[in-house]
Design a protein around this motif. Structure first.
Motif, PDB file in Angstrom:
ATOM      1  N   VAL A   1      17.153  12.907   4.107  1.00 56.84           N
ATOM      2  CA  VAL A   1      17.117  12.081   2.892  1.00 56.84           C
ATOM      3  C   VAL A   1      15.686  11.861   2.406  1.00 56.84           C
ATOM      4  N   ILE A   2      14.711  12.095   3.292  1.00 64.87           N
ATOM      5  CA  ILE A   2      13.292  12.034   2.918  1.00 64.87           C
ATOM      6  C   ILE A   2      12.624  13.319   3.394  1.00 64.87           C
ATOM      7  N   HIS A   3      11.481  13.640   2.806  1.00 66.93           N
ATOM      8  CA  HIS A   3      10.810  14.910   3.115  1.00 66.93           C
ATOM      9  C   HIS A   3       9.354  14.679   3.483  1.00 66.93           C
ATOM     10  N   ILE A   4       8.817  15.538   4.324  1.00 67.23           N
ATOM     11  CA  ILE A   4       7.398  15.463   4.698  1.00 67.23           C
ATOM     12  C   ILE A   4       6.560  15.592   3.432  1.00 67.23           C
ATOM     13  N   GLY A   5       5.568  14.722   3.301  1.00 68.54           N
ATOM     14  CA  GLY A   5       4.709  14.709   2.125  1.00 68.54           C
ATOM     15  C   GLY A   5       5.162  13.717   1.068  1.00 68.54           C
ATOM     16  N   GLU A   6       6.374  13.202   1.197  1.00 68.99           N
ATOM     17  CA  GLU A   6       6.876  12.217   0.238  1.00 68.99           C
ATOM     18  C   GLU A   6       6.107  10.907   0.388  1.00 68.99           C
TER      19      GLU A   6
ATOM     20  N   PHE B   1      13.499   2.688   4.055  1.00 68.32           N
ATOM     21  CA  PHE B   1      13.783   3.077   5.429  1.00 68.32           C
ATOM     22  C   PHE B   1      12.771   2.440   6.377  1.00 68.32           C
ATOM     23  N   LEU B   2      13.181   2.281   7.636  1.00 65.37           N
ATOM     24  CA  LEU B   2      12.305   1.760   8.680  1.00 65.37           C
ATOM     25  C   LEU B   2      11.697   2.936   9.429  1.00 65.37           C
ATOM     26  N   LEU B   3      10.369   2.982   9.468  1.00 70.34           N
ATOM     27  CA  LEU B   3       9.684   4.085  10.141  1.00 70.34           C
ATOM     28  C   LEU B   3       8.597   3.548  11.062  1.00 70.34           C
ATOM     29  N   ASP B   4       8.418   4.210  12.176  1.00 69.66           N
ATOM     30  CA  ASP B   4       7.331   3.909  13.092  1.00 69.66           C
ATOM     31  C   ASP B   4       6.027   4.422  12.476  1.00 69.66           C
ATOM     32  N   SER B   5       4.913   3.804  12.807  1.00 73.22           N
ATOM     33  CA  SER B   5       3.629   4.177  12.206  1.00 73.22           C
ATOM     34  C   SER B   5       3.191   5.603  12.545  1.00 73.22           C
ATOM     35  N   GLN B   6       3.736   6.217  13.588  1.00 75.69           N
ATOM     36  CA  GLN B   6       3.361   7.602  13.925  1.00 75.69           C
ATOM     37  C   GLN B   6       3.859   8.610  12.890  1.00 75.69           C
ATOM     38  N   TYR B   7       4.809   8.219  12.057  1.00 71.68           N
ATOM     39  CA  TYR B   7       5.374   9.127  11.061  1.00 71.68           C
ATOM     40  C   TYR B   7       4.737   8.998   9.684  1.00 71.68           C
ATOM     41  N   ILE B   8       3.842   8.034   9.505  1.00 72.08           N
ATOM     42  CA  ILE B   8       3.256   7.796   8.187  1.00 72.08           C
ATOM     43  C   ILE B   8       1.741   7.678   8.265  1.00 72.08           C
ATOM     44  N   GLU B   9       1.085   7.943   7.116  1.00 66.42           N
ATOM     45  CA  GLU B   9      -0.360   7.747   7.002  1.00 66.42           C
ATOM     46  C   GLU B   9      -0.641   7.117   5.647  1.00 66.42           C
ATOM     47  N   SER B  10      -1.721   6.387   5.566  1.00 70.57           N
ATOM     48  CA  SER B  10      -2.090   5.727   4.322  1.00 70.57           C
ATOM     49  C   SER B  10      -2.643   6.731   3.318  1.00 70.57           C
ATOM     50  N   THR B  11      -2.309   6.538   2.048  1.00 68.46           N
ATOM     51  CA  THR B  11      -2.877   7.374   0.988  1.00 68.46           C
ATOM     52  C   THR B  11      -3.863   6.581   0.149  1.00 68.46           C
TER      53      THR B  11
ATOM     54  N   SER C   1       0.836  -1.203   0.000  1.00 66.45           N
ATOM     55  CA  SER C   1       0.000   0.000   0.000  1.00 66.45           C
ATOM     56  C   SER C   1       0.870   1.252   0.000  1.00 66.45           C
ATOM     57  N   LYS C   2       0.299   2.354  -0.469  1.00 56.78           N
ATOM     58  CA  LYS C   2       1.020   3.628  -0.505  1.00 56.78           C
ATOM     59  C   LYS C   2       0.802   4.371   0.803  1.00 56.78           C
ATOM     60  N   VAL C   3       1.881   4.992   1.287  1.00 56.89           N
ATOM     61  CA  VAL C   3       1.826   5.785   2.502  1.00 56.89           C
ATOM     62  C   VAL C   3       2.519   7.120   2.254  1.00 56.89           C
ATOM     63  N   ARG C   4       2.183   8.113   3.080  1.00 61.37           N
ATOM     64  CA  ARG C   4       2.766   9.451   2.986  1.00 61.37           C
ATOM     65  C   ARG C   4       3.453   9.770   4.307  1.00 61.37           C
ATOM     66  N   LEU C   5       4.608  10.395   4.241  1.00 57.34           N
ATOM     67  CA  LEU C   5       5.340  10.814   5.423  1.00 57.34           C
ATOM     68  C   LEU C   5       4.698  12.083   5.981  1.00 57.34           C
TER      69      LEU C   5
END
Length: 80
Positions: free
Chosen positions: A34-39, A61-71, A9-13
């Motif tokens: 190396v990554i940007h908000i909204g990417e 990259f490994l990210l916690d779910s608090q930093y991403i949302e589903s698109t 699935s696609k997610v947004r930072l």
């Protein structure tokens, strides 16, 4: 409670952590610029400790779910 995402699935930072960890066999810490908000990225796997492997343009990259949302699904405000 952490959010759940489907593999592929696609997610947004939505926020940047101080550092990001690469999702490689030998992970490295990288500065968060190396990554940007909204990417947007694609979920590649689920890791222990509530982390998600996300493939972005500049790497995975490994990210916690608090930093991403589903698109993939519309925001709740548009469901009415």
């Amino acid at each position: 409670m952490s959010k759940e995402f489907a593999i592929g699935s696609k997610v947004r930072l939505v926020a940047l952590p101080p550092y990001v960890k690469t999702a490689e066999p030998m992970p490295m810490l990288r500065p968060s610029d190396v990554i940007h908000i909204g990417e947007e990225g694609i979920v590649i796997d689920r890791r222990p400790g509530g982390y998600w492997g996300i493939r972005f343009t500049r790497g995975a990259f490994l990210l916690d779910s608090q930093y991403i949302e589903s698109t993939d699904s519309p925001p709740e405000s548009h469901l009415e």
